[in-house]
Design a protein around this motif. Structure first.
Motif, PDB file in Angstrom:
ATOM      1  N   ASP A 176       0.860  -1.185   0.000  1.00  0.00           N
ATOM      2  CA  ASP A 176       0.000   0.000   0.000  1.00  0.00           C
ATOM      3  C   ASP A 176       0.894   1.233   0.000  1.00  0.00           C
ATOM      4  O   ASP A 176       1.861   1.302   0.774  1.00  0.00           O
ATOM      5  CB  ASP A 176      -0.850   0.059   1.280  1.00  0.00           C
ATOM      6  CG  ASP A 176      -2.100  -0.779   1.208  1.00  0.00           C
ATOM      7  OD1 ASP A 176      -2.651  -0.930   0.105  1.00  0.00           O
ATOM      8  OD2 ASP A 176      -2.527  -1.257   2.269  1.00  0.00           O
ATOM      9  N   TYR A 177       0.569   2.208  -0.830  1.00  0.00           N
ATOM     10  CA  TYR A 177       1.271   3.485  -0.780  1.00  0.00           C
ATOM     11  C   TYR A 177       0.844   4.217   0.484  1.00  0.00           C
ATOM     12  O   TYR A 177      -0.322   4.201   0.860  1.00  0.00           O
ATOM     13  CB  TYR A 177       0.954   4.335  -2.006  1.00  0.00           C
ATOM     14  CG  TYR A 177       1.407   3.719  -3.306  1.00  0.00           C
ATOM     15  CD1 TYR A 177       2.751   3.435  -3.530  1.00  0.00           C
ATOM     16  CD2 TYR A 177       0.503   3.421  -4.301  1.00  0.00           C
ATOM     17  CE1 TYR A 177       3.164   2.867  -4.722  1.00  0.00           C
ATOM     18  CE2 TYR A 177       0.912   2.858  -5.500  1.00  0.00           C
ATOM     19  CZ  TYR A 177       2.244   2.581  -5.701  1.00  0.00           C
ATOM     20  OH  TYR A 177       2.655   2.027  -6.880  1.00  0.00           O
ATOM     21  N   VAL A 178       1.785   4.866   1.138  1.00  0.00           N
ATOM     22  CA  VAL A 178       1.507   5.576   2.387  1.00  0.00           C
ATOM     23  C   VAL A 178       1.212   7.032   2.062  1.00  0.00           C
ATOM     24  O   VAL A 178       1.995   7.703   1.399  1.00  0.00           O
ATOM     25  CB  VAL A 178       2.694   5.457   3.375  1.00  0.00           C
ATOM     26  CG1 VAL A 178       2.378   6.192   4.663  1.00  0.00           C
ATOM     27  CG2 VAL A 178       3.003   3.993   3.657  1.00  0.00           C
ATOM     28  N   GLY A 222       2.638  12.117  10.531  1.00  0.00           N
ATOM     29  CA  GLY A 222       2.836  11.506  11.854  1.00  0.00           C
ATOM     30  C   GLY A 222       4.233  10.937  12.014  1.00  0.00           C
ATOM     31  O   GLY A 222       4.878  11.123  13.053  1.00  0.00           O
ATOM     32  N   ALA A 223       4.723  10.259  10.981  1.00  0.00           N
ATOM     33  CA  ALA A 223       6.076   9.696  11.031  1.00  0.00           C
ATOM     34  C   ALA A 223       7.119  10.801  11.156  1.00  0.00           C
ATOM     35  O   ALA A 223       8.088  10.672  11.922  1.00  0.00           O
ATOM     36  CB  ALA A 223       6.342   8.863   9.771  1.00  0.00           C
ATOM     37  N   THR A 224       6.908  11.887  10.442  1.00  0.00           N
ATOM     38  CA  THR A 224       7.837  13.027  10.513  1.00  0.00           C
ATOM     39  C   THR A 224       7.830  13.651  11.906  1.00  0.00           C
ATOM     40  O   THR A 224       8.888  14.037  12.423  1.00  0.00           O
ATOM     41  CB  THR A 224       7.484  14.076   9.444  1.00  0.00           C
ATOM     42  OG1 THR A 224       7.582  13.463   8.150  1.00  0.00           O
ATOM     43  CG2 THR A 224       8.406  15.282   9.509  1.00  0.00           C
ATOM     44  N   LYS A 273       8.877   6.262  10.443  1.00  0.00           N
ATOM     45  CA  LYS A 273       8.277   5.388   9.428  1.00  0.00           C
ATOM     46  C   LYS A 273       8.153   3.956   9.961  1.00  0.00           C
ATOM     47  O   LYS A 273       7.189   3.262   9.650  1.00  0.00           O
ATOM     48  CB  LYS A 273       9.086   5.432   8.130  1.00  0.00           C
ATOM     49  CG  LYS A 273       8.821   6.679   7.300  1.00  0.00           C
ATOM     50  CD  LYS A 273       9.568   6.620   5.980  1.00  0.00           C
ATOM     51  CE  LYS A 273       9.304   7.840   5.126  1.00  0.00           C
ATOM     52  NZ  LYS A 273       9.616   9.118   5.746  1.00  0.00           N
ATOM     53  N   MET A 274       9.130   3.523  10.762  1.00  0.00           N
ATOM     54  CA  MET A 274       9.021   2.197  11.383  1.00  0.00           C
ATOM     55  C   MET A 274       7.764   2.118  12.241  1.00  0.00           C
ATOM     56  O   MET A 274       7.073   1.095  12.247  1.00  0.00           O
ATOM     57  CB  MET A 274      10.239   1.915  12.271  1.00  0.00           C
ATOM     58  CG  MET A 274      11.484   1.556  11.544  1.00  0.00           C
ATOM     59  SD  MET A 274      12.769   1.221  12.782  1.00  0.00           S
ATOM     60  CE  MET A 274      14.185   1.863  11.934  1.00  0.00           C
ATOM     61  N   ALA A 275       7.488   3.193  12.978  1.00  0.00           N
ATOM     62  CA  ALA A 275       6.335   3.209  13.877  1.00  0.00           C
ATOM     63  C   ALA A 275       5.019   3.046  13.124  1.00  0.00           C
ATOM     64  O   ALA A 275       4.055   2.501  13.675  1.00  0.00           O
ATOM     65  CB  ALA A 275       6.323   4.511  14.686  1.00  0.00           C
ATOM     66  N   ILE A 276       4.976   3.497  11.861  1.00  0.00           N
ATOM     67  CA  ILE A 276       3.745   3.347  11.080  1.00  0.00           C
ATOM     68  C   ILE A 276       3.848   2.194  10.082  1.00  0.00           C
ATOM     69  O   ILE A 276       2.967   1.999   9.253  1.00  0.00           O
ATOM     70  CB  ILE A 276       3.366   4.657  10.356  1.00  0.00           C
ATOM     71  CG1 ILE A 276       4.399   5.043   9.301  1.00  0.00           C
ATOM     72  CG2 ILE A 276       3.147   5.777  11.365  1.00  0.00           C
ATOM     73  CD1 ILE A 276       3.917   6.101   8.320  1.00  0.00           C
ATOM     74  N   GLY A 277       4.949   1.441  10.157  1.00  0.00           N
ATOM     75  CA  GLY A 277       5.128   0.275   9.292  1.00  0.00           C
ATOM     76  C   GLY A 277       5.461   0.611   7.859  1.00  0.00           C
ATOM     77  O   GLY A 277       5.147  -0.155   6.954  1.00  0.00           O
TER      78      GLY A 277
END
Length: 156
Positions: A8-10, A17-19, A79-83
């Motif tokens: 899936d494209y993020v 949120g990742a930033t 980005k790890m936190a949101i997979g």
């Protein structure tokens, strides 16, 4: 890269949120260093440039840390936190170091016109910002297969 059913494209908001997560983690590293060098007076001055250490710690170190994460892991802690991971847009494989450097440098171009290059993520079909398009990368999540229910456990 063809649309892969396993990816899936993020989009824009998860990447924001990742930033934010990455920024908070960088502040946890940067602020103690700046306070150790400049003391508490660091916060009371109106000067934009406080010295060479300030420039190195605040302006040079963050993109280098980000770049190191991209090159080694294809992701950052946020980005790890949101997979999410960064991949080559054509192959879906890990991006090259050159692509990561190009992505890092071109992110400044995405920011220059009122962050329009980042807002573009919300409009683009593959959720690419201008920096992604320039570096030929996409940010994706790999879909995981549903976990089968264990025998003997009730479904909820």
């Amino acid at each position: 890269m063809q649309q892969n059913p396993e990816m899936d494209y993020v989009g824009f908001w998860p990447r924001v949120g990742a930033t934010l997560i990455d920024t908070l983690l960088l502040l946890i590293i940067i602020m103690p260093m700046l306070i150790a060098i400049y003391g508490r007076s660091y916060f009371s001055t109106d000067s934009l440039f406080r010295g060479p250490a300030h420039f190195m710690i605040s302006c040079v170190m963050p993109p280098l840390i980000q770049l190191a994460f991209w090159i080694t892991l294809s992701t950052t802690p946020g980005k790890m936190a949101i997979g999410a991971i960064i991949v080559d847009a054509k192959t879906g494989n890990k991006p090259s170091a050159g692509q990561c450097v190009k992505r890092c440098l071109s992110s400044y171009l995405s920011a220059l016109p009122l962050y329009l290059g980042f807002f573009w993520i919300g409009k683009d079909s593959r959720k690419q910002g201008w920096h992604d398009k320039i570096a030929d990368t996409v940010v994706i999540r790999r879909k995981t297969a549903a976990v089968p229910a264990s025998p003997g456990l009730p479904l909820q």
